[in-house]
Design an enzyme around this catalytic site. Structure first.
Site, PDB file in Angstrom:
ATOM      1  N   THR A 141       0.829  -1.209   0.000  1.00  0.00           N
ATOM      2  CA  THR A 141       0.000   0.000   0.000  1.00  0.00           C
ATOM      3  C   THR A 141       0.866   1.264   0.000  1.00  0.00           C
ATOM      4  O   THR A 141       1.961   1.283   0.585  1.00  0.00           O
ATOM      5  CB  THR A 141      -0.937   0.012   1.226  1.00  0.00           C
ATOM      6  OG1 THR A 141      -1.491   1.315   1.389  1.00  0.00           O
ATOM      7  CG2 THR A 141      -0.219  -0.351   2.517  1.00  0.00           C
ATOM      8  N   SER A 185      -0.934   2.957  10.809  1.00  0.00           N
ATOM      9  CA  SER A 185      -1.840   2.050  11.530  1.00  0.00           C
ATOM     10  C   SER A 185      -1.142   0.699  11.614  1.00  0.00           C
ATOM     11  O   SER A 185      -0.167   0.447  10.891  1.00  0.00           O
ATOM     12  CB  SER A 185      -3.167   1.882  10.783  1.00  0.00           C
ATOM     13  OG  SER A 185      -2.975   1.077   9.618  1.00  0.00           O
ATOM     14  N   TYR A 187      -2.356  -1.997  10.540  1.00  0.00           N
ATOM     15  CA  TYR A 187      -2.543  -2.621   9.223  1.00  0.00           C
ATOM     16  C   TYR A 187      -1.428  -2.174   8.269  1.00  0.00           C
ATOM     17  O   TYR A 187      -0.783  -2.997   7.620  1.00  0.00           O
ATOM     18  CB  TYR A 187      -3.924  -2.245   8.643  1.00  0.00           C
ATOM     19  CG  TYR A 187      -3.926  -2.264   7.138  1.00  0.00           C
ATOM     20  CD1 TYR A 187      -3.869  -3.481   6.450  1.00  0.00           C
ATOM     21  CD2 TYR A 187      -3.931  -1.078   6.390  1.00  0.00           C
ATOM     22  CE1 TYR A 187      -3.822  -3.516   5.067  1.00  0.00           C
ATOM     23  CE2 TYR A 187      -3.886  -1.110   5.016  1.00  0.00           C
ATOM     24  CZ  TYR A 187      -3.831  -2.323   4.351  1.00  0.00           C
ATOM     25  OH  TYR A 187      -3.769  -2.355   2.993  1.00  0.00           O
ATOM     26  N   HIS A 188      -1.217  -0.862   8.172  1.00  0.00           N
ATOM     27  CA  HIS A 188      -0.175  -0.377   7.256  1.00  0.00           C
ATOM     28  C   HIS A 188       1.189  -0.930   7.677  1.00  0.00           C
ATOM     29  O   HIS A 188       2.025  -1.258   6.837  1.00  0.00           O
ATOM     30  CB  HIS A 188      -0.168   1.160   7.208  1.00  0.00           C
ATOM     31  CG  HIS A 188      -1.348   1.743   6.468  1.00  0.00           C
ATOM     32  ND1 HIS A 188      -2.435   2.276   7.111  1.00  0.00           N
ATOM     33  CD2 HIS A 188      -1.611   1.851   5.147  1.00  0.00           C
ATOM     34  CE1 HIS A 188      -3.326   2.696   6.210  1.00  0.00           C
ATOM     35  NE2 HIS A 188      -2.850   2.453   5.009  1.00  0.00           N
ATOM     36  N   LYS A 191       1.870  -4.290   6.298  1.00  0.00           N
ATOM     37  CA  LYS A 191       2.306  -4.254   4.895  1.00  0.00           C
ATOM     38  C   LYS A 191       3.806  -3.924   4.819  1.00  0.00           C
ATOM     39  O   LYS A 191       4.502  -4.398   3.921  1.00  0.00           O
ATOM     40  CB  LYS A 191       1.503  -3.214   4.114  1.00  0.00           C
ATOM     41  CG  LYS A 191       0.018  -3.550   3.976  1.00  0.00           C
ATOM     42  CD  LYS A 191      -0.207  -4.624   2.920  1.00  0.00           C
ATOM     43  CE  LYS A 191      -1.662  -4.737   2.534  1.00  0.00           C
ATOM     44  NZ  LYS A 191      -1.905  -5.688   1.447  1.00  0.00           N
TER      45      LYS A 191
END
Ligand code: USQ
Length: 398
Positions: A141, A185, A187-188, A191
């Site tokens: 991302t 975050s 989530y990031h 990644k």
């Protein structure tokens, strides 16, 4: 190209299965259906009435697509056997939990990181063991980079360290290094961990890897979705819905368009059809053995405020009573900042943006108006509650 898609039941996965099969590629996909379950758990549903897994099976079969139930994170042996038997030229890794707000729910941070690291890990291992020449295309991302006060290159950059005193010597030296990752975050961050593992697998195992740093995708259909049964999902809840998709769903039911904070947050965006075009180009132009190729995949950049006003304008033109509302920002992020992104590699491969944001938003509003009642039923998921601090309280209008 023989392509195996992990996460084939999701927003991008199902779209890519149809896209590649329609263009003569040999395609198989697998999924554990966890996205369906998590969106339901968050009290919402797809705005588009997607076919059940059972109903998708014959639709896939009719297009020559193999479609399997498998959990990339939880069943590494099954993933290895699938790679061994299908003998892919490329694997596309979409089997991750793709939500920043979900990853900030107390107790879910590790679930996101564990799932996302484990799923990529089992795919990397399966390729290493059974298909070492296979091209691994992993969806990362743009959010891995955060919002630095610097132009964002494609993955790596020349770094100049100026006048650093080490011992008794002043050093000024350059090197090519990974551009800093500053995720906003958990989530990031997952990644970012994936990127590091991919770079190492390329370097030490010789895997051919493309790491896509994709911006926010928007749109609810592609030319391959010729019948409502073929539609991909479109989420609009605070966890799994993303900016433009949420704004369009809000406009369709006359709910205020929710700009978080000042709305100067700027991101790269691209239509769903362009995301498919870009991934096809990446598959047809693979990375070399041992290469960790990073590609910034965006069409152009916009602030959230600008986008909200584009959606409002298009909705008003269609007679929908849309209005923009600024609400407390539940996230910890810069609301006004510098943002310049280098995104040349895909253009060099032949990517031509298909449509402007206004035209795509108009198309979305027309399609979503057909599913107004479905969106209306879940109106309560449109105002965010999950703050980055961990608190859960509805955000007030500012
Ligand atoms: N935002 C609003 N109002 C909303 C929803 C979002 O103002 O109703 C703002 C957010 O505060 C943020 C921006 O819009 O500044 C983008 O938020 P988003 O929810 O559209 O996207 P994000 O959480 O960053 O994540 C999404 C996908 C993720 C992908 C990422 C690409 O969920 O899988 O990795 O977009 S990027 O944003 O470039 O990192």
């Amino acid at each position: 190209v023989r392509v195996l898609i992990a996460g084939a039941d999701g927003y991008l996965g199902w779209s890519l299965l149809l896209h590649l099969a329609a263009r003569g590629h040999v395609v198989a996909g697998f999924d554990n259906l966890s996205r369906r379950a998590r969106v339901r758990e968050m009290g919402s549903d797809s705005a588009t009435p997607i076919a059940s897994w059972a109903a998708r099976l014959p639709l896939a079969e009719a297009r020559g697509i193999e479609f399997l139930l498998a959990d990339a994170a939880g069943s590494p042996d099954l993933i290895a056997a699938t790679v061994r038997d299908f003998k892919p030229d490329a694997v596309v890794q979409f089997a991750e939990i793709p939500s920043a707000p979900y990853s900030m729910i107390p107790g879910r941070e590790w679930e996101v990181q564990q799932n996302n690291l484990a799923s990529t890990w089992s795919i990397m291992n399966a390729i290493r063991k059974h298909a070492p020449d296979c091209h691994l295309v992993k969806l990362g991302t743009m959010g891995e980079y955060g919002t630095p006060n610097l132009p964002i290159p494609e993955g790596y950059a020349e770094m100049l360290v100026v006048n650093r005193r080490v011992g008794s010597v002043d050093w000024s030296q350059t090197d090519t290094v990974p551009f800093p990752r500053q995720p906003g975050s958990f989530y990031h961050a997952s990644k970012v961990h994936g990127t590091i593992n991919l770079a190492l697998a390329a370097k030490t195992w010789g895997l051919a890897c493309t790491d896509i740093q994709q911006g926010v995708v928007f749109g609810c259909e592609t030319a391959d979705m010729t019948h409502p049964d073929l539609l991909t999902r479109l989420d609009f809840d605070e966890y799994f819905g993303t900016a433009i998709n949420r704004f369009c769903c809000q406009a369709v039911i006359g709910h205020p368009i929710t700009v978080y904070g000042k709305g100067g947050q700027t991101r790269g965006f691209l239509p769903l059809a362009d995301s498919m075009q870009c991934i096809q180009l990446i598959l047809e132009n693979p990375a070399g053995a041992g290469e960790h190729r990073v590609i910034n995949q965006i069409e152009s950049t916009y602030s959230v405020r600008e986008l909200a006003h584009i959606v409002r304008r298009e909705a008003l033109n269609l007679g929908m009573p849309a209005r923009v509302s600024h609400i407390d920002n539940p996230r910890d992020e810069a609301e006004e900042h510098f943002y310049q992104v280098e995104a040349e590699k895909l253009r060099v491969m032949g990517y031509v943006p298909s449509t402007g944001v206004g035209a795509e938003v108009r198309r979305m509003l027309i399609t979503l108006a057909k599913y107004k009642d479905r969106i209306e039923k879940f109106r309560h998921v449109l105002v965010p509650q999950q703050h980055w601090s961990g608190e859960k309280i509805p955000c007030a209008t500012t």
